[in-house]
Design a protein around this motif. Structure first.
Motif, PDB file in Angstrom:
ATOM      1  N   TYR A 174       2.737   9.449  -5.968  1.00  0.00           N
ATOM      2  CA  TYR A 174       3.238  10.929  -5.368  1.00  0.00           C
ATOM      3  C   TYR A 174       3.857  11.626  -6.314  1.00  0.00           C
ATOM      4  N   ARG A 197       1.295   4.496  -3.033  1.00  0.00           N
ATOM      5  CA  ARG A 197       0.803   5.999  -2.804  1.00  0.00           C
ATOM      6  C   ARG A 197       2.562   6.650  -2.928  1.00  0.00           C
ATOM      7  N   ALA A 201      -1.776  10.766  -2.299  1.00  0.00           N
ATOM      8  CA  ALA A 201      -1.242  10.408  -1.097  1.00  0.00           C
ATOM      9  C   ALA A 201      -1.397   9.542  -0.190  1.00  0.00           C
ATOM     10  N   ASN A 202      -2.240  10.940   0.681  1.00  0.00           N
ATOM     11  CA  ASN A 202      -2.473  10.425   1.730  1.00  0.00           C
ATOM     12  C   ASN A 202      -4.540  10.244   2.426  1.00  0.00           C
ATOM     13  N   ASP A 235       1.137  -1.078  -0.384  1.00  0.00           N
ATOM     14  CA  ASP A 235       0.214  -0.128   0.169  1.00  0.00           C
ATOM     15  C   ASP A 235       0.781   1.188   0.175  1.00  0.00           C
TER      16      ASP A 235
END
Length: 114
Positions: free
Chosen positions: A30, A26, A73-74, A22
């Protein structure tokens, strides 16, 4: 996810992918977003005296992408997948017709009926 030439593998569990995978996904998203941002800022600098409208659009894109990249990304981990359906419906049987008895058949009458 890597593509292999082997047979297709089916996921039979409702578990999420691992934390390392995961985070790797991400980070990849990014880096791709920041690469696009860098290219758009460079395009804005190169095109400033040539095509000002395109340069302004590229500059706005370069200014907005860091915020978008951080939000993406978050965004959190993916939702757990739903389990595959194991219910397989059986063959359906035809229904019997409703209403009167079929033609050609006699119905028995009890004594006393006319």
């Amino acid at each position: 996810m890597r593509k292999h030439g082997g047979p297709e593998v089916f996921r039979i569990t409702g578990a999420r992918q691992g934390l390392a995978a995961d985070v790797r996904g991400r980070e990849r998203r990014y880096v791709i977003s920041m690469t696009i941002r860098t290219l758009s800022v460079i395009a804005a600098v190169v095109l400033w005296n040539v095509e000002r409208h395109v340069a302004i659009v590229a500059l706005v894109l370069g200014g907005a992408l860091p915020y978008i990249a951080v939000v993406i990304a978050n965004a959190g981990r993916e939702r757990p997948p739903t389990l595959p359906s194991t219910f397989v419906p059986g063959p359906t049987r035809p229904e019997l017709p409703t209403g009167d008895a079929p033609a050609g058949r006699r119905t028995e009458r009890s004594p006393g009926q006319s």
